[in-house]
Design a protein around this motif. Structure first.
Motif, PDB file in Angstrom:
ATOM      1  N   PHE A  85      35.234   2.744   4.017  1.00 38.99           N
ATOM      2  CA  PHE A  85      33.937   2.104   4.257  1.00 38.99           C
ATOM      3  C   PHE A  85      32.802   3.108   4.489  1.00 38.99           C
ATOM      4  O   PHE A  85      31.653   2.700   4.667  1.00 38.99           O
ATOM      5  CB  PHE A  85      34.026   1.204   5.498  1.00 38.99           C
ATOM      6  CG  PHE A  85      35.009   0.066   5.368  1.00 38.99           C
ATOM      7  CD1 PHE A  85      34.829  -0.927   4.415  1.00 38.99           C
ATOM      8  CD2 PHE A  85      36.111  -0.018   6.206  1.00 38.99           C
ATOM      9  CE1 PHE A  85      35.732  -1.989   4.309  1.00 38.99           C
ATOM     10  CE2 PHE A  85      37.018  -1.076   6.106  1.00 38.99           C
ATOM     11  CZ  PHE A  85      36.827  -2.061   5.150  1.00 38.99           C
ATOM     12  N   GLY A  86      33.138   4.391   4.603  1.00 42.99           N
ATOM     13  CA  GLY A  86      32.099   5.362   4.973  1.00 42.99           C
ATOM     14  C   GLY A  86      31.638   5.171   6.412  1.00 42.99           C
ATOM     15  O   GLY A  86      30.531   5.564   6.776  1.00 42.99           O
ATOM     16  N   VAL A  87      32.478   4.579   7.266  1.00 45.11           N
ATOM     17  CA  VAL A  87      32.122   4.341   8.671  1.00 45.11           C
ATOM     18  C   VAL A  87      32.795   5.424   9.522  1.00 45.11           C
ATOM     19  O   VAL A  87      34.000   5.647   9.403  1.00 45.11           O
ATOM     20  CB  VAL A  87      32.605   2.938   9.121  1.00 45.11           C
ATOM     21  CG1 VAL A  87      32.530   2.780  10.634  1.00 45.11           C
ATOM     22  CG2 VAL A  87      31.798   1.852   8.421  1.00 45.11           C
ATOM     23  N   GLN A  88      32.005   6.079  10.367  1.00 39.24           N
ATOM     24  CA  GLN A  88      32.557   7.118  11.248  1.00 39.24           C
ATOM     25  C   GLN A  88      32.932   6.497  12.584  1.00 39.24           C
ATOM     26  O   GLN A  88      32.120   5.802  13.202  1.00 39.24           O
ATOM     27  CB  GLN A  88      31.512   8.227  11.488  1.00 39.24           C
ATOM     28  CG  GLN A  88      31.001   8.897  10.217  1.00 39.24           C
ATOM     29  CD  GLN A  88      32.117   9.491   9.369  1.00 39.24           C
ATOM     30  OE1 GLN A  88      33.057  10.098   9.897  1.00 39.24           O
ATOM     31  NE2 GLN A  88      32.039   9.319   8.047  1.00 39.24           N
ATOM     32  N   LEU A 221      31.089  -3.111  10.310  1.00 40.94           N
ATOM     33  CA  LEU A 221      30.591  -1.872  10.917  1.00 40.94           C
ATOM     34  C   LEU A 221      29.765  -1.028   9.941  1.00 40.94           C
ATOM     35  O   LEU A 221      29.144  -0.049  10.355  1.00 40.94           O
ATOM     36  CB  LEU A 221      31.757  -1.062  11.482  1.00 40.94           C
ATOM     37  CG  LEU A 221      32.538  -1.761  12.602  1.00 40.94           C
ATOM     38  CD1 LEU A 221      33.707  -0.901  13.074  1.00 40.94           C
ATOM     39  CD2 LEU A 221      31.633  -2.113  13.790  1.00 40.94           C
ATOM     40  N   GLN A 222      29.720  -1.407   8.683  1.00 37.26           N
ATOM     41  CA  GLN A 222      28.834  -0.721   7.738  1.00 37.26           C
ATOM     42  C   GLN A 222      27.379  -1.144   7.920  1.00 37.26           C
ATOM     43  O   GLN A 222      26.473  -0.486   7.426  1.00 37.26           O
ATOM     44  CB  GLN A 222      29.244  -1.043   6.291  1.00 37.26           C
ATOM     45  CG  GLN A 222      30.466  -0.296   5.820  1.00 37.26           C
ATOM     46  CD  GLN A 222      30.920  -0.790   4.457  1.00 37.26           C
ATOM     47  OE1 GLN A 222      31.510  -1.863   4.353  1.00 37.26           O
ATOM     48  NE2 GLN A 222      30.642  -0.033   3.421  1.00 37.26           N
ATOM     49  N   THR A 223      27.169  -2.245   8.609  1.00 33.40           N
ATOM     50  CA  THR A 223      25.814  -2.764   8.809  1.00 33.40           C
ATOM     51  C   THR A 223      25.078  -1.874   9.804  1.00 33.40           C
ATOM     52  O   THR A 223      25.665  -1.523  10.838  1.00 33.40           O
ATOM     53  CB  THR A 223      25.897  -4.197   9.396  1.00 33.40           C
ATOM     54  OG1 THR A 223      26.912  -4.906   8.709  1.00 33.40           O
ATOM     55  CG2 THR A 223      24.571  -4.923   9.304  1.00 33.40           C
ATOM     56  N   PRO A 224      23.826  -1.504   9.529  1.00 39.16           N
ATOM     57  CA  PRO A 224      23.107  -0.682  10.504  1.00 39.16           C
ATOM     58  C   PRO A 224      23.143  -1.312  11.899  1.00 39.16           C
ATOM     59  O   PRO A 224      22.936  -2.522  12.044  1.00 39.16           O
ATOM     60  CB  PRO A 224      21.674  -0.636   9.942  1.00 39.16           C
ATOM     61  CG  PRO A 224      21.858  -0.825   8.468  1.00 39.16           C
ATOM     62  CD  PRO A 224      23.042  -1.751   8.312  1.00 39.16           C
ATOM     63  N   ASP A 225      23.433  -0.493  12.897  1.00 39.14           N
ATOM     64  CA  ASP A 225      23.470  -0.870  14.322  1.00 39.14           C
ATOM     65  C   ASP A 225      24.590  -1.840  14.701  1.00 39.14           C
ATOM     66  O   ASP A 225      24.634  -2.326  15.836  1.00 39.14           O
ATOM     67  CB  ASP A 225      22.119  -1.457  14.780  1.00 39.14           C
ATOM     68  CG  ASP A 225      20.982  -0.481  14.534  1.00 39.14           C
ATOM     69  OD1 ASP A 225      21.230   0.735  14.649  1.00 39.14           O
ATOM     70  OD2 ASP A 225      19.877  -0.921  14.191  1.00 39.14           O
ATOM     71  N   ALA A 226      25.517  -2.106  13.782  1.00 34.84           N
ATOM     72  CA  ALA A 226      26.601  -3.053  14.107  1.00 34.84           C
ATOM     73  C   ALA A 226      27.414  -2.566  15.297  1.00 34.84           C
ATOM     74  O   ALA A 226      27.866  -3.358  16.124  1.00 34.84           O
ATOM     75  CB  ALA A 226      27.505  -3.248  12.890  1.00 34.84           C
TER      76      ALA A 226
END
Ligand code: MLT
Length: 389
Positions: A85-88, A221-226
């Motif tokens: 997802f590219g989520v850290q 969690l890819q959504t900004p500020d999620a």
């Protein structure tokens, strides 16, 4: 001895009831074909089983596991999220292992819901969202998922006094039981809503890997500020055919992860380390394992949709999940129709009402059934004269 009111108020789990009906029919000699529970029929990948075999033989894994999950398991989850997802994610603060995602979903309300509080629960939805709320002394406020809105809840229709009392918003895309997928802007709307009402978003992401026709579902969690407002529950069950292993995780907002982890240290003692090592192997499998899984379910989806359409069912193929959500014919309820399919054809489906009042009028077929049984099930429906119109 009197049981507590909270246990008196809850029914047996939906699939425990369906299992009972299947056992009854089998005892009466019926060759039951079950499109019921979403429980992958294909085996867990061999490298995962081999890791378990080796790890189970190591005495170091026979003692209590670490409560929040092995650092190596949490690192594997973080790597998987970054890759997929590219989520850290910070493996120390933003990930906790679960004894299957159902366990965490059932427990999270104990961390956020006081008696009298409200949670926002999709209807139809996985029954555990509402049950976790009830166990915490809260009240679920149901958000109808209707076909006209693509089975997304209408957040603007929630009365503001309800939203103000709400502590959790549960969501699940790709969606069980409807098979719906999220629209591109919806998660951003959810972040805004959660901020306005200061509530925790709990996104159940168990089906993000089961998708078709090239579609790749997003993580919340890819959504900004999620991460400011929410956590995501994930599971190895459906992606890697590991329902029996009981391994999942929650990740995202560090305060919520800490609260859930602290609750769990007082309730359970973590996941058998050998299973966590097997989970690490699963999360590091080459993509072809997931691609094969998708191809199998896509083939079955196409078989089932074509077969049901030939009986007159008005359905579109879902873009994701292992479920096909089918309106019942006029004059039937979800339960009467499911009962008819069992009695006339020995075919088990899940009545939509089992997922909530707004599930009335639908039945759910699970694709976790071998192709030959799926074909036989369809043939039996045809022979039994089942038709939608
Ligand atoms: C389902 O079939 O809805 C779920 O897989 C059941 C479950 O997870 O308990």
């Amino acid at each position: 001895m009197q049981t507590a009111r909270r246990i008196q108020a809850i029914p047996p789990y939906l699939f425990a009831e369906i299992d009972r009906k299947i056992a009854q029919a089998r005892a009466a000699g019926v060759d039951v074909i079950s499109f019921g529970i979403g429980d992958p029929d294909r085996p867990t990948p061999i490298p995962v089983v081999e890791t378990l075999q080796q790890a189970a033989a190591d005495p170091a894994n026979h003692r209590y596991p670490s409560y929040e999950g092995l650092p190596a398991f949490r690192q594997a989850v973080a790597d998987w999220y970054a890759r997929r997802f590219g989520v850290q994610l910070d493996p120390d603060k933003e990930i906790v292992s679960l004894i299957g995602s159902k366990e965490g979903i059932a427990h999270i309300a104990l961390c956020y819901v006081n008696p009298g509080d409200v949670t926002l629960v999709p209807d139809p939805g996985y029954p555990v969202y509402a049950l976790g709320t009830l166990f915490a002394g809260g009240s679920p406020y149901y958000l109808p998922l209707l076909p006209a809105r693509g089975f997304l809840p209408d957040l603007s229709a929630i009365p503001s006094d309800v939203a103000r009392r709400a502590r959790i918003l549960y969501l699940n895309y790709p969606n069980n039981p409807t098979g719906a997928v999220v629209s591109p802007d919806f998660f951003a709307e959810v972040v805004e809503f959660a901020r306005s009402y200061d509530l925790l978003v709990c996104h159940d992401a168990a089906y993000t890997e089961v998708s078709f026709d090239g579609y790749r579902p997003p993580s919340f969690l890819q959504t900004p500020d999620a991460k400011e407002v929410g956590i995501e529950f994930h599971s190895l069950s459906k992606t890697y055919n590991m329902t029996g292993w009981r391994l999942g995780w929650a990740c995202g907002n560090p305060e919520a992860i800490e609260a859930l982890g602290r609750l769990k240290t007082n309730i359970d003692s973590g996941v058998f380390q050998a299973i966590q090592y097997a989970g690490i192997t699963a999360l590091r499998l080459p993509d072809r394992f997931i691609e094969e899984m998708r191809a199998v379910y896509q083939r079955r989806r196409d078989l089932l949709v074509a077969g049901l359409r030939s009986l007159g069912a008005p359905i579109e193929p879902p873009k994701a999940t292992i479920y096909v959500w089918v309106p019942v014919p006029e004059g039937e309820s979800s339960t009467s129709f499911a009962t008819k399919l069992l009695e006339r054809a020995g075919v088990v489906v899940t009545p939509g009402v089992g997922y909530g009042a707004a599930g009335e009028g639908y039945i759910r077929f699970s694709l976790s059934i071998p192709d030959d049984r799926l074909r036989t099930g369809l043939a039996r429906l045809q022979q039994a004269g089942v038709r939608w119109k």
